[in-house]
Design a protein around this motif. Structure first.
Motif, PDB file in Angstrom:
ATOM      1  N   ALA A   1       0.865  -1.408   0.139  1.00  0.00           N
ATOM      2  CA  ALA A   1       0.010  -0.044  -0.077  1.00  0.00           C
ATOM      3  C   ALA A   1       1.131   0.688   0.068  1.00  0.00           C
ATOM      4  CB  ALA A   1      -0.811  -0.001   1.564  1.00  0.00           C
ATOM      5  N   SER A   2       2.342   1.411   0.973  1.00  0.00           N
ATOM      6  CA  SER A   2       2.575   2.532   1.016  1.00  0.00           C
ATOM      7  C   SER A   2       3.233   2.539  -1.162  1.00  0.00           C
ATOM      8  CB  SER A   2       3.818   2.231   1.701  1.00  0.00           C
ATOM      9  OG  SER A   2       4.843   3.106   1.854  1.00  0.00           O
ATOM     10  N   ALA A   3       3.670   1.586  -1.610  1.00  0.00           N
ATOM     11  CA  ALA A   3       4.347   1.670  -2.348  1.00  0.00           C
ATOM     12  C   ALA A   3       3.324   2.388  -3.632  1.00  0.00           C
ATOM     13  CB  ALA A   3       4.842   0.308  -2.929  1.00  0.00           C
ATOM     14  N   LEU A   4       1.803   2.221  -3.022  1.00  0.00           N
ATOM     15  CA  LEU A   4       0.843   2.248  -4.360  1.00  0.00           C
ATOM     16  C   LEU A   4       0.850   3.865  -4.125  1.00  0.00           C
ATOM     17  CD1 LEU A   4      -0.948  -0.742  -4.895  1.00  0.00           C
ATOM     18  CD2 LEU A   4       0.308   0.274  -6.273  1.00  0.00           C
ATOM     19  N   ALA A   5       0.818   4.449  -3.029  1.00  0.00           N
ATOM     20  CA  ALA A   5       0.586   6.021  -2.352  1.00  0.00           C
ATOM     21  C   ALA A   5       1.086   7.247  -2.602  1.00  0.00           C
ATOM     22  CB  ALA A   5       0.704   5.578  -0.983  1.00  0.00           C
TER      23      ALA A   5
ATOM     24  N   PRO B   1      13.739   0.565  -2.796  1.00  0.00           N
ATOM     25  CA  PRO B   1      12.379  -0.963  -2.670  1.00  0.00           C
ATOM     26  C   PRO B   1      12.295  -0.255  -0.861  1.00  0.00           C
ATOM     27  CG  PRO B   1      15.434  -1.654  -2.786  1.00  0.00           C
ATOM     28  CD  PRO B   1      15.253   0.236  -3.045  1.00  0.00           C
ATOM     29  N   GLN B   2      11.407  -1.704  -0.444  1.00  0.00           N
ATOM     30  CA  GLN B   2      11.412  -1.908   0.907  1.00  0.00           C
ATOM     31  C   GLN B   2      11.221  -3.001   1.467  1.00  0.00           C
ATOM     32  OE1 GLN B   2       7.593   0.760   1.785  1.00  0.00           O
ATOM     33  NE2 GLN B   2       7.477   1.118  -0.536  1.00  0.00           N
ATOM     34  N   ARG B   3      11.509  -3.424   1.851  1.00  0.00           N
ATOM     35  CA  ARG B   3      11.970  -4.900   3.035  1.00  0.00           C
ATOM     36  C   ARG B   3      11.120  -4.866   4.043  1.00  0.00           C
ATOM     37  NH1 ARG B   3      16.294  -3.595   0.976  1.00  0.00           N
ATOM     38  NH2 ARG B   3      18.482  -4.951  -0.101  1.00  0.00           N
ATOM     39  N   VAL B   4      10.672  -6.298   4.081  1.00  0.00           N
ATOM     40  CA  VAL B   4       9.659  -6.532   4.786  1.00  0.00           C
ATOM     41  C   VAL B   4      10.131  -7.792   5.808  1.00  0.00           C
ATOM     42  CG1 VAL B   4       7.565  -6.976   5.631  1.00  0.00           C
ATOM     43  CG2 VAL B   4       8.057  -5.666   3.615  1.00  0.00           C
ATOM     44  N   GLU B   5      11.048  -7.823   6.450  1.00  0.00           N
ATOM     45  CA  GLU B   5      12.145  -8.454   7.624  1.00  0.00           C
ATOM     46  C   GLU B   5      10.719  -8.907   8.746  1.00  0.00           C
ATOM     47  OE1 GLU B   5      15.307  -6.752   9.149  1.00  0.00           O
ATOM     48  OE2 GLU B   5      16.146  -6.712   6.780  1.00  0.00           O
TER      49      GLU B   5
ATOM     50  N   VAL C   1      11.163 -10.070   3.254  1.00  0.00           N
ATOM     51  CA  VAL C   1      10.061  -9.903   1.675  1.00  0.00           C
ATOM     52  C   VAL C   1      10.261  -8.537   1.006  1.00  0.00           C
ATOM     53  CG1 VAL C   1       7.617  -9.617   0.737  1.00  0.00           C
ATOM     54  CG2 VAL C   1       8.050 -11.523   2.150  1.00  0.00           C
ATOM     55  N   THR C   2      10.740  -8.745  -0.395  1.00  0.00           N
ATOM     56  CA  THR C   2      11.529  -7.360  -0.756  1.00  0.00           C
ATOM     57  C   THR C   2       9.998  -6.093  -1.697  1.00  0.00           C
ATOM     58  OG1 THR C   2      13.491  -7.652  -0.852  1.00  0.00           O
ATOM     59  CG2 THR C   2      12.725  -5.556  -1.811  1.00  0.00           C
TER      60      THR C   2
END
Length: 319
Positions: free
Chosen positions: A143-147, A293-297, A303-304
């Motif tokens: 959602a942040s990447a699409l904002a 990119p955003q990493r989700v650890e 997940v990136t």
């Protein structure tokens, strides 16, 4: 509805009670020819003949999906024809009401079939989910990447269960989910229907390497946990970029490079994640401008969320 609709063909097609009943059924949901035959209590060949007439009049569209043919009503909700349809009475109205009851049984049958297919694989999927951060954290990063920009026309490539459409279709102008697997599309249909009128999206069978869409069709394209199934990831990104219009955004969600070889055997992964540099290069080669990119650890696998924009064409300076 086709632009140059022949008024005589239109009313001629709707003058038959069976064809009118088909329109009522198709107005409720996208159905296969077999499901329409089941709801009407008629043979498939007979239903197919009626559908051909409705198709030629521009009232419905037929679309092949593997061995099935799906039927979509082309009459808009606010069309005068739909208003006239709602005025049916007598025996026809009673037949339409009976069809609606049988349609409900079809809905239940769809849900049960999808549930059986999903449950047969749930153990493997649960194991995979345990290897990475919670889904809600990943979805928040998407959602942040699409904002910051309108979603416009949204295309979800490899839609799977339809979760991305469920989340983001309500904020789009139009949404399409594409998947190669008829079984996954069946699950997605059940999920989207359960979500109600807030989620308006269509589903199509198609391959990520040959999307059934025109160039520059979309404003937003999502590939959520799809790229690791690709023998040729760059070709999949090139194809996603092809359907992305100027100013549009592509969002890729996948695993960072890892060494879990068993995912090839248990889940059919062709690639064990991706390094940032490799993804950035593929995005640039596709003519896109990568964003950070955003990493989700939060597990053994990171997940990136990679995203990139299709630059708008530069305006020529006046001489």
């Amino acid at each position: 509805m086709k632009q140059a609709m022949d008024i005589l063909a239109l009313f001629g097609a709707l003058s038959d009670e069976t064809r009118l009943r088909i329109c009522f059924l198709a107005s409720e949901m996208e159905l296969t020819v077999g499901e329409i035959a089941q709801a009407l209590g008629q043979s498939q060949p007979r239903v197919s003949r009626h559908l051909r007439i409705l198709d030629e009049a521009g009232i419905v569209a037929r679309r092949k999906e593997g061995a099935w043919t799906f039927v979509t009503l082309l009459l808009p909700d606010d069309s005068p024809v739909r208003a006239l349809m709602r005025k049916v009475s007598g025996e026809t109205a009673r037949a339409v009401a009976a069809d609606a009851k049988r349609l409900e049984a079809i809905r239940i049958e769809r849900a049960e079939t999808a549930s059986r297919w999903f449950n047969a694989r749930s153990q493997q999927w649960d194991m995979l989910r345990q290897l990475h951060a919670p889904e809600e954290d990943i979805e928040a990063a998407i959602a942040s990447a699409l904002a910051g920009r309108p979603l416009g026309t949204l295309v979800d490539v490899g839609t799977g269960t339809g979760r991305m459409l469920e989340l983001f279709a309500p904020g789009s102008d139009a949404a399409i989910g594409i998947d190669r697997s008829p079984d996954m599309l069946r699950i997605a249909r059940v999920r989207l229907e359960a979500a109600g009128e807030a989620v308006q999206a269509s589903l199509r069978q198609g391959d990520m390497f040959a999307l059934p869409l025109a160039d520059a069709f979309a404003d937003t394209v999502i590939l959520h946990q799809v790229l690791h199934f690709a023998h040729q990831p760059r070709a999949a990104i090139d194809e996603a970029a092809r359907v992305l219009g100027a100013g549009g955004r592509l969002v890729l969600v996948d695993f960072e490079a890892h060494g879990r070889e068993e995912l090839r055997r248990l889940h059919g992964h062709q690639r064990l994640g991706f390094a940032d540099g490799a993804v950035e290069q593929m995005l640039k080669l596709a003519g896109l401008a990568p964003r950070p990119p955003q990493r989700v650890e939060g597990g053994e696998l990171t997940v990136t969320v990679w995203s990139a924009d299709r630059p708008a064409p530069r305006k020529r300076r006046a001489a």
